[in-house]
Design a protein around this motif. Structure first.
Motif, PDB file in Angstrom:
ATOM      1  N   ALA A  31      59.734 -92.203  46.963  1.00 46.74           N
ATOM      2  CA  ALA A  31      59.416 -92.487  48.366  1.00 46.74           C
ATOM      3  C   ALA A  31      58.152 -93.327  48.472  1.00 46.74           C
ATOM      4  N   LEU A  32      57.116 -92.943  47.738  1.00 47.67           N
ATOM      5  CA  LEU A  32      55.846 -93.681  47.791  1.00 47.67           C
ATOM      6  C   LEU A  32      56.007 -95.080  47.218  1.00 47.67           C
ATOM      7  N   ALA A  33      56.781 -95.211  46.140  1.00 49.37           N
ATOM      8  CA  ALA A  33      56.994 -96.523  45.526  1.00 49.37           C
ATOM      9  C   ALA A  33      57.802 -97.441  46.435  1.00 49.37           C
ATOM     10  N   SER A  34      58.610 -96.862  47.311  1.00 51.09           N
ATOM     11  CA  SER A  34      59.433 -97.651  48.226  1.00 51.09           C
ATOM     12  C   SER A  34      58.690 -98.050  49.494  1.00 51.09           C
ATOM     13  N   GLY A  35      57.476 -97.524  49.677  1.00 48.92           N
ATOM     14  CA  GLY A  35      56.678 -97.943  50.831  1.00 48.92           C
ATOM     15  C   GLY A  35      56.491 -96.901  51.891  1.00 48.92           C
ATOM     16  N   PHE A  36      57.026 -95.683  51.702  1.00 46.77           N
ATOM     17  CA  PHE A  36      56.854 -94.633  52.694  1.00 46.77           C
ATOM     18  C   PHE A  36      55.517 -93.926  52.472  1.00 46.77           C
ATOM     19  N   GLY A  37      54.898 -93.545  53.577  1.00 46.00           N
ATOM     20  CA  GLY A  37      53.598 -92.910  53.486  1.00 46.00           C
ATOM     21  C   GLY A  37      53.649 -91.417  53.261  1.00 46.00           C
ATOM     22  N   SER A  38      54.789 -90.791  53.507  1.00 48.60           N
ATOM     23  CA  SER A  38      54.903 -89.346  53.324  1.00 48.60           C
ATOM     24  C   SER A  38      56.347 -88.987  52.991  1.00 48.60           C
ATOM     25  N   LYS A  39      56.508 -87.834  52.367  1.00 47.38           N
ATOM     26  CA  LYS A  39      57.842 -87.382  51.985  1.00 47.38           C
ATOM     27  C   LYS A  39      58.658 -86.986  53.215  1.00 47.38           C
ATOM     28  N   SER A  40      57.998 -86.396  54.233  1.00 46.84           N
ATOM     29  CA  SER A  40      58.735 -85.958  55.423  1.00 46.84           C
ATOM     30  C   SER A  40      59.332 -87.152  56.166  1.00 46.84           C
ATOM     31  N   HIS A  59      50.126 -89.012  64.621  1.00 47.04           N
ATOM     32  CA  HIS A  59      51.080 -88.650  63.567  1.00 47.04           C
ATOM     33  C   HIS A  59      52.448 -89.168  64.002  1.00 47.04           C
ATOM     34  N   LEU A  60      52.658 -90.465  63.767  1.00 47.47           N
ATOM     35  CA  LEU A  60      53.890 -91.096  64.205  1.00 47.47           C
ATOM     36  C   LEU A  60      54.761 -91.428  63.009  1.00 47.47           C
ATOM     37  N   PRO A  61      56.072 -91.183  63.107  1.00 45.80           N
ATOM     38  CA  PRO A  61      56.964 -91.629  62.032  1.00 45.80           C
ATOM     39  C   PRO A  61      56.913 -93.142  61.915  1.00 45.80           C
ATOM     40  N   GLN A  62      57.141 -93.668  60.724  1.00 45.99           N
ATOM     41  CA  GLN A  62      56.974 -95.101  60.513  1.00 45.99           C
ATOM     42  C   GLN A  62      57.956 -95.923  61.328  1.00 45.99           C
TER      43      GLN A  62
END
Length: 386
Positions: free
Chosen positions: A346-355, A161-164
């Motif tokens: 967030a998802l549309a911008s390429g992030f995998g999670s809101k956190s 569980h690593l931040p991007q």
């Protein structure tokens, strides 16, 4: 002493040296993960030291001397599981720090083993049948106690569980290699306690093979840790000096890039091309987009891509990609006609999670996404990401 015993003694001595070397190389590092892995290798080395000494001195050590040596050896092996699990957690969940109360619970089995071993050394009770059962249980139970920790560490290593923005590919690969070696150690130790009683044919030589396999694995790990600087201390001042020198001269000071053949102008040109490519084709919008995919799409080798970003832009891959993602998100949040939720943006911008999105957005803009959305238009333009 039989030939298998001699070979086991040599394997134990070699493993001891490698574990001590690994512990020594990590002593100067100050991160939480480094403290766990240094303590793990120190305990591993000391346990091997006492085990090797007891194997080599079996013929001349008195029963009292063996009991006192067990006072130190037995608690050490109870620490291996918790320390290994702590290291896996520190690598794969860098933002989570356990409380001291929780740490004390993890140390409780080692403390209980110390009490039993000390009591047996002061007033030997293993001469009676019941007392021997109690001591043998404390002597062997670390394998059962450590197995859940080993399994949990394996789960974290393969489900990180690593931040991007956290670039930990080297640590993850090294962690998985470490766990493979420790699994071999666990199997060897389990068979070493059970096989003699079960009278398995050919066990002595199978035990030798397992012990030397473990030694070979420790050698590969120590060499890999040294080459990748995972186990090697580097003073902060030296790092800062290198960074400033690289910026001032425009040259690649990182040892990884010394033989790449790219100079500052090449790095700048590749970085500009990568920037154009990622922005024009919105490659950043893919949450699974990584360095390898950027390399494949651009045609540049991964090491050249990494060097161009580091030396040309002063960014690692995740910082580079997140710049585009946050720019896309800020544009959407600033658009009063965009009715999508923060999570959808967030998802549309390429992030995998809101956190992850919230953490990166806050760090790069100084505002949470909801705060940014409520800012006046003039403030949004001033705070927008480049």
């Amino acid at each position: 002493m039989t030939p298998p015993d001699l070979l086991n003694l040599a394997a134990g001595a070699a493993t001891l040296g490698l574990a001590a070397l690994s512990a020594g190389m990590g002593c100067g590092l100050q991160t939480r993960a480094a403290r766990y892995i240094t303590a793990f290798f120190a305990c591993f080395a000391l346990a091997n030291l006492f085990g090797t000494f007891l194997l080599g001195g079996d013929a001349w050590l008195t029963a009292a001397a063996v009991r006192w040596l067990r006072v130190i050896e037995v608690p050490l092996v109870y620490l291996l599981g918790p320390l290994l699990y702590g290291y896996a957690r520190a690598v794969t969940r860098p933002g989570h720090t356990p409380t001291r109360a929780r740490l004390r619970w993890h140390l409780l089995p080692a403390g209980m083993a110390f009490v039993v071993s000390l009591a047996n050394a002061v007033a030997p009770f293993d001469t009676a049948a019941a007392g021997e059962t109690v001591f043998l249980l404390s002597f062997h139970a670390w394998l059962l106690q450590g197995t859940p920790y080993l399994l949990a560490a394996l789960w974290h290593a393969f489900h990180p569980h690593l931040p991007q923005e956290h670039d930990a590919a080297r640590q993850l690969g090294w962690l998985r290699g470490l766990l493979a070696v420790i699994v071999a150690c666990w199997i060897s130790s389990t068979l070493g306690r059970w096989a003699p009683a079960a009278d398995i044919p050919g066990w002595p030589w199978l035990g030798v093979a397992l012990n030397w396999l473990t030694t070979a694995g420790m050698y590969v790990l120590a060499l890999s840790g040294l080459r990748q600087r995972i186990l090697m201390a580097r003073p902060p001042a030296a790092r800062n000096t290198d960074a400033s020198d690289a910026t001032a001269t425009g040259t690649a000071m990182d040892p990884r890039y010394q033989r790449s053949g790219l100079d500052a102008s090449h790095c700048a040109r590749i970085a500009a091309e990568l920037t154009r490519l990622v922005q024009a084709e919105r490659l950043y919008a893919d949450p699974d987009f990584d360095l390898l995919r950027l390399s494949q799409r651009s045609g540049w080798p991964p090491n050249h891509v990494s060097q161009a970003l580091n030396q040309g832009l002063g960014q690692n891959f995740f910082e580079f990609v997140n710049t585009f993602r946050i720019a896309s998100a800020t544009a959407s949040l600033a658009d009063g006609g965009d009715g999508r939720s923060v999570l959808e943006i967030a998802l549309a911008s390429g992030f995998g999670s809101k956190s992850t999105f919230n953490a990166v957005f806050k760090r790069m803009t100084g505002h949470t996404p909801r705060e940014y959305r409520r800012l006046p238009a003039t403030d949004k333009q001033a705070d927008s990401c480049p």
